[in-house]
Design an enzyme around this catalytic site. Sequence first.
Site, PDB file in Angstrom:
ATOM      1  N   GLU A   1       0.889  -0.913  -0.004  1.00 30.42           N
ATOM      2  CA  GLU A   1       0.235  -0.079   0.027  1.00 30.42           C
ATOM      3  C   GLU A   1       0.785   1.194   0.078  1.00 30.42           C
ATOM      4  O   GLU A   1       1.643   1.206   0.916  1.00 30.42           O
ATOM      5  CB  GLU A   1      -0.839   0.094   1.209  1.00 30.42           C
TER       6      GLU A   1
ATOM      7  N   ARG B   1       4.988 -12.502   9.799  1.00 33.58           N
ATOM      8  CA  ARG B   1       5.726 -11.597   9.404  1.00 33.58           C
ATOM      9  C   ARG B   1       7.300 -11.453  10.231  1.00 33.58           C
ATOM     10  O   ARG B   1       7.372 -12.258  11.141  1.00 33.58           O
ATOM     11  CB  ARG B   1       4.874 -10.498   9.736  1.00 33.58           C
TER      12      ARG B   1
ATOM     13  N   LYS C   1       4.326   0.831   9.833  1.00 35.11           N
ATOM     14  CA  LYS C   1       4.518   1.837   8.856  1.00 35.11           C
ATOM     15  C   LYS C   1       3.888   3.177   9.659  1.00 35.11           C
ATOM     16  O   LYS C   1       4.354   4.229   9.726  1.00 35.11           O
ATOM     17  CB  LYS C   1       3.664   1.809   7.637  1.00 35.11           C
TER      18      LYS C   1
HETATM   19  P1  ATP Z   1       2.846  -2.234   8.207  1.00 34.29           P
HETATM   20  O1  ATP Z   1       2.228  -3.268   9.207  1.00 34.29           O
HETATM   21  O2  ATP Z   1       4.200  -1.734   8.360  1.00 34.29           O
HETATM   22  O3  ATP Z   1       1.871  -1.074   8.133  1.00 34.29           O
HETATM   23  P2  ATP Z   1       1.685  -3.373   5.810  1.00 34.29           P
HETATM   24  O4  ATP Z   1       1.137  -4.781   5.973  1.00 34.29           O
HETATM   25  O5  ATP Z   1       0.240  -2.440   6.380  1.00 34.29           O
HETATM   26  O6  ATP Z   1       2.690  -3.140   6.706  1.00 34.29           O
HETATM   27  P3  ATP Z   1       1.697  -3.298   3.137  1.00 34.29           P
HETATM   28  O7  ATP Z   1       2.067  -2.029   2.309  1.00 34.29           O
HETATM   29  O8  ATP Z   1       0.213  -3.452   3.000  1.00 34.29           O
HETATM   30  O9  ATP Z   1       1.966  -2.840   4.720  1.00 34.29           O
HETATM   31  O10 ATP Z   1       2.647  -4.442   2.790  1.00 34.29           O
HETATM   32  C1  ATP Z   1       2.818  -5.108   1.681  1.00 34.29           C
HETATM   33  C2  ATP Z   1       3.206  -6.673   1.872  1.00 34.29           C
HETATM   34  O11 ATP Z   1       4.177  -6.701   2.704  1.00 34.29           O
HETATM   35  C3  ATP Z   1       2.008  -7.237   2.510  1.00 34.29           C
HETATM   36  O12 ATP Z   1       1.763  -8.671   1.687  1.00 34.29           O
HETATM   37  C4  ATP Z   1       2.328  -7.719   3.744  1.00 34.29           C
HETATM   38  O13 ATP Z   1       1.956  -8.658   4.412  1.00 34.29           O
HETATM   39  C5  ATP Z   1       3.978  -7.670   3.823  1.00 34.29           C
HETATM   40  N1  ATP Z   1       4.628  -7.177   4.848  1.00 34.29           N
HETATM   41  C6  ATP Z   1       4.414  -6.146   5.730  1.00 34.29           C
HETATM   42  N2  ATP Z   1       4.793  -6.322   6.724  1.00 34.29           N
HETATM   43  C7  ATP Z   1       5.712  -7.430   6.765  1.00 34.29           C
HETATM   44  C8  ATP Z   1       6.594  -8.061   7.693  1.00 34.29           C
HETATM   45  N3  ATP Z   1       7.098  -7.180   9.022  1.00 34.29           N
HETATM   46  N4  ATP Z   1       7.232  -9.215   7.434  1.00 34.29           N
HETATM   47  C9  ATP Z   1       6.856  -9.844   6.304  1.00 34.29           C
HETATM   48  N5  ATP Z   1       5.799  -9.294   5.395  1.00 34.29           N
HETATM   49  C10 ATP Z   1       5.529  -7.920   5.523  1.00 34.29           C
HETATM   50 MG    MG Z   2      -1.291  -3.789   4.650  1.00 33.29          MG
END
Ligand code: ATP
Ligand code: MG
Length: 565
Positions: free
Chosen positions: A37, A263, A273
Amino acid sequence: MTDNASSSGSHFIQAIIEADLKAHKNDGRVATRFPPEPNGYLHIGHAKSICLNFGMAETYHGTCNLRFDDTNPTKEDVEYVDAIMEDVHWLGFDWDTRLYYASDYFERLYEFAVELIRAGKAYVDDLSADEIRNHRGTLTEPGKDSPWRNRTIEENLDLFQRMRAGEFDDGTHVLRAKIDMAHPNLIMRDPTLYRIRKTRHHRTGDVWCIYPMYDFTHCLSDSLEGITHSLCTLEFENNRPLYDWVLDNVTAPCHPQQIEFARLNLNYTVLSKRKLIQLVAEGHVSGWDDPRMPTICGLRRRGFTPESIRNFCDRIGLAKRDSVVDMALLEYSIREDLNLRAPRVMGVLKPLKVVIENYPEDQTEELEAINNPEDPGAGVRQLPFSRELYIERDDFMENPPKKFFRLAPGREVRLRYAYFITCREAIKDPDSGEVVELRCTYDPATRGGDAPDGRKVKATLHWVSAPHAVDAEVRLYDRLFNKANPDEKAEGKTYKDFLNPKALEILTGCKLEPCLAGVGPGYFCQFERMGYFCVDAKDSKPGGLVFNRTVTLRDAWAKLQKKGA
Ligand code: ATP
Ligand code: MG
């Protein structure tokens, strides 16, 4: 088929993919995607997902799409889109022509929503967000049906069309799936599919004022792109029934399989984020690319290499259960990489002047130094030696304790690649009492660093010839937080109370070997005994060199923990 499988061995996702290939599921195709995102910069957790998705595509000769999951116009920005693309490329992955945006599917998604309404499987609800929450029930109690749940299909079609046309204000209506308000999984209790947001979108402008929710968008985007394995983190496990429900209830082109993995959590930092945005916005760090940040751009500026991050992601493996990875493992990965590649040079970070009393005033000589003992091909260089030198202030003590073997009055040590020197006198500032200069003598017979009579010294110091030295600013970095789990609940405190005030130490007036005079961004090296360093890509200028310390040579935290500090 698995010829280039990850070095850490086969993991459960590989097992699933291999079984699918064997069964000739999806016509033997493997198609993955990385779906960020664009509401922030990528961090090391995202790197795990990038390495996994692009890695699986590579291993099984498939494809991996880059798809921006840009359905929330209030938080997203092109700045993030550009940064994300740069970071994925820098990590060494390429989506070729497969760059997609969920926002490109808005029209198709709208049609799928209409399809659900026509089938009596979605309805427009007039309840407010709060009311919807209050109707949802709990884990032990079923939810309550909305009074608007049984609207006719015609009425729903009309209202949804008018939502799209902008007739209603934000928050007055939503489109919900009609599933089951008593479903044991709360996510399945008539989840919201669309909401009204009269906000400009960074790509579609003002064309849309209704935006689809993640759970509706993600599965359909996967399907439209022909994804076979939709890999996501564990927190989406409860959403999987909804992922499947949506795909089962519209005429989706295909039904990808959602598979969850744990994760990445890393100690001494935060990987959310929302929190990283706060650190930037509130000025706790200088920006997303502050070298203390766990962001990809922060790690890059700090001097991490793409190889080290990929090796790290390979090493941590892939599990179904959440765990916390030790920051020391990330540090180990960069040390291991730079050990092989970084040229060795000498840099004195906290200089103390040394005058070699028996060395001729007008003399300079060139001494040979090895560029990288790990890489014979890296060759040798010449180091100027003269009467006035700098050594590290911490390498001298006037009254050394028992275990201090470096320089002290009357003591002899080796200067790396040069001579044995003996300290004759420490000159002090008469006011402060601080040692400002050492008067030493050298033994000309020890040229190159060995005594022909076989006499030994207990320490070898790095040094730089004073008239030849290059001035620089050096920034020493340490862990962003001084608590292993800054998120842990603590009375009246938040993660921000555990920011490590010593995470950045700026040293000016550092003295470096003359061979560094012309280096610029992209240059990295080891300052012998001091760690691995790189030229700061943002602040370093010709004539105003700035170096960042990427990592120390050894794990200083492990030592501290042993001491119980
Ligand atoms: P955050 O929790 O930091 O806000 P998010 O999941 O909202 O992260 P996205 O931009 O939606 O951020 O993530 C893109 C991809 O990266 C998704 O498939 C998510 O599952 C993966 N991802 C995000 N954080 C992690 C993590 N700590 N370890 C592994 N994969 C991750
Ligand atoms: Mg997300």
